[in-house]
Design a protein around this motif. Sequence first.
Motif, PDB file in Angstrom:
ATOM      1  N   ARG A   1     -14.851 -14.180   3.198  1.00  0.00           N
ATOM      2  CA  ARG A   1     -13.029 -14.118   3.400  1.00  0.00           C
ATOM      3  C   ARG A   1     -13.167 -14.093   2.181  1.00  0.00           C
ATOM      4  O   ARG A   1     -13.552 -14.971   1.150  1.00  0.00           O
ATOM      5  CB  ARG A   1     -12.840 -14.978   4.142  1.00  0.00           C
TER       6      ARG A   1
ATOM      7  N   HIS B   1      -6.573  -7.520  -3.062  1.00  0.00           N
ATOM      8  CA  HIS B   1      -7.552  -7.663  -1.307  1.00  0.00           C
ATOM      9  C   HIS B   1      -8.022  -6.596  -1.462  1.00  0.00           C
ATOM     10  O   HIS B   1      -9.121  -6.264  -0.649  1.00  0.00           O
ATOM     11  CB  HIS B   1      -6.238  -8.281  -0.323  1.00  0.00           C
TER      12      HIS B   1
ATOM     13  N   GLN C   1     -12.408  -5.672  -0.994  1.00  0.00           N
ATOM     14  CA  GLN C   1     -12.644  -5.382   0.594  1.00  0.00           C
ATOM     15  C   GLN C   1     -12.986  -3.525   0.432  1.00  0.00           C
ATOM     16  O   GLN C   1     -14.099  -3.408   1.336  1.00  0.00           O
ATOM     17  CB  GLN C   1     -11.347  -4.995   1.600  1.00  0.00           C
ATOM     18  N   GLU C   2     -12.587  -2.749  -0.280  1.00  0.00           N
ATOM     19  CA  GLU C   2     -12.905  -1.450  -0.572  1.00  0.00           C
ATOM     20  C   GLU C   2     -13.997  -1.015  -0.725  1.00  0.00           C
ATOM     21  O   GLU C   2     -14.968  -0.204  -0.259  1.00  0.00           O
ATOM     22  CB  GLU C   2     -11.475  -0.780  -0.799  1.00  0.00           C
TER      23      GLU C   2
ATOM     24  N   THR D   1     -16.908  -3.054  -1.686  1.00  0.00           N
ATOM     25  CA  THR D   1     -17.874  -3.748  -0.926  1.00  0.00           C
ATOM     26  C   THR D   1     -17.273  -3.154   0.996  1.00  0.00           C
ATOM     27  O   THR D   1     -18.516  -3.810   1.736  1.00  0.00           O
ATOM     28  CB  THR D   1     -17.157  -5.760  -0.129  1.00  0.00           C
TER      29      THR D   1
ATOM     30  N   GLY E   1     -16.404  -2.863   3.262  1.00  0.00           N
ATOM     31  CA  GLY E   1     -15.542  -3.698   4.411  1.00  0.00           C
ATOM     32  C   GLY E   1     -16.699  -5.376   4.954  1.00  0.00           C
ATOM     33  O   GLY E   1     -15.944  -6.212   5.801  1.00  0.00           O
TER      34      GLY E   1
ATOM     35  N   VAL F   1     -17.253  -7.689   2.441  1.00  0.00           N
ATOM     36  CA  VAL F   1     -16.365  -8.428   2.803  1.00  0.00           C
ATOM     37  C   VAL F   1     -14.432  -8.725   2.785  1.00  0.00           C
ATOM     38  O   VAL F   1     -14.380  -8.038   2.747  1.00  0.00           O
ATOM     39  CB  VAL F   1     -16.095  -9.359   0.928  1.00  0.00           C
ATOM     40  N   ILE F   2     -14.030  -9.404   3.846  1.00  0.00           N
ATOM     41  CA  ILE F   2     -13.116  -9.486   4.975  1.00  0.00           C
ATOM     42  C   ILE F   2     -12.029 -10.330   3.634  1.00  0.00           C
ATOM     43  O   ILE F   2     -11.952 -11.053   3.419  1.00  0.00           O
ATOM     44  CB  ILE F   2     -12.605  -9.864   6.363  1.00  0.00           C
ATOM     45  N   CYS F   3     -10.880  -9.888   3.442  1.00  0.00           N
ATOM     46  CA  CYS F   3      -9.765 -10.300   1.848  1.00  0.00           C
ATOM     47  C   CYS F   3      -8.163 -10.605   2.960  1.00  0.00           C
ATOM     48  O   CYS F   3      -8.266  -9.541   3.942  1.00  0.00           O
ATOM     49  CB  CYS F   3      -9.275  -9.489   0.571  1.00  0.00           C
ATOM     50  N   LYS F   4      -7.869 -10.715   2.609  1.00  0.00           N
ATOM     51  CA  LYS F   4      -5.654 -11.317   2.971  1.00  0.00           C
ATOM     52  C   LYS F   4      -5.628 -11.230   1.927  1.00  0.00           C
ATOM     53  O   LYS F   4      -6.034 -11.395   0.619  1.00  0.00           O
ATOM     54  CB  LYS F   4      -5.989 -12.397   3.937  1.00  0.00           C
TER      55      LYS F   4
ATOM     56  N   GLY G   1     -14.693  -6.485  -7.170  1.00  0.00           N
ATOM     57  CA  GLY G   1     -15.322  -5.858  -5.825  1.00  0.00           C
ATOM     58  C   GLY G   1     -16.376  -4.897  -6.842  1.00  0.00           C
ATOM     59  O   GLY G   1     -17.746  -5.286  -5.720  1.00  0.00           O
TER      60      GLY G   1
END
Length: 388
Positions: A228, A245, A249-250, A252, A254, A256-259, A352
């Motif tokens: 994360r 974010h 995420q894009e 990888t 998805g 790796v989940i990002c916030k 990323g």
Amino acid sequence: MSYLHFEQGEIKEKGGLNTAMEIEGQPALWQEIYDLILSQKDAIRDFLSPILSNADARIILTGAGSSAFIGEAIAGIVQANTKRMTHAIATTDIITHPHLHFIKEIPTLLFSFARSGNSPESLAVVEQANTYCNTVFHFIITCNKAGALVQSRFPNTYHLILPESANDKGLAMTSSFTGMLLAAILVIKSDIIASLKPALDVLITEGNELLEKYLPQIKAVAEKPYRRVIFLGSGEMLGIARECHLKLQELTDGKVICKHDSFLGFRHGPRAVINEDSLIVYLFSKDEYVFQYERDLCLSIEADTRKIPTLSYNRQLSDLKKSVLEITFSTPADAPNDLAFIGTVLIGQLLGFYRSLSLGLRPDTPSVSGSISRVVQGVTIYTGLVPS
């Protein structure tokens, strides 16, 4: 170019050459965009004057995905400079509820941001604005001269087509994002664009410094097994945090989940997302007033017994004992930094890019399933049943 510390043949074989070149080409692109808008400043002024001279006018900044985040990042800047109410509203929100976003009696300036100009929502929202507003002006900023937004001719429209190098070939928007973001600010400030040259120089200098000095360290951080990653920013940096974010995420796919959140907003519940597998990326403001609030949140997280690793951008805090990297610049403290925040997004792009490679993905086309594509697919635009 160093092609992000890979030999050109090697990175091409790994499926990342386009993305690498597009990330590294941004400082040069920023100069091109400045020169482009400088050459058009009189035409831009003549187009904008009739709508912005109306004290009742409002401005809507729109786009889909990364293009929408441009509006989020600069809505406050646009409003402060035009003295006109400004709202960032994604095309993906407008398209289903145009009656909630357009006000027929209020003159509207619609800024549309589009890399390809071929997303179905982009064209449909321009058409909806013409239907739902008695008076509407369109300012279209795009990277593709052959896109539908350019080829479809609408009244009261200005097309700003960025240099071809802004039209990313890779899936992830990189140079197109920062290019359109910079262009929008320069357009809004076109009457004083000459005075922004020192600020542009700072942006370009810091972008080059990041690429020349920090790539090995960023690569090392990206290759750590964080599951994360949370990006925090304030003001215009909040929109940048959201774009970072998405980029990580894009790229990888998805894995790796990002916030993202603001420093103050993160305290109010979203902080629950952090755990031992997290990395927090602090996108610090250069404003000392804002930084006071950001520092307090950092010290609170530093006290967390789980020892959450952090990465700092723009500042080095000796109090952050768990920091894995601090990115700072040699720019003098009194240098004009009105545009410097734009370059912050490179940290999300680089994390990323390198994490994508470490996962065995191809950064130019990271979606293994094909569920995401360079131009969105499968969107049907429905007409005839839209609420009035």
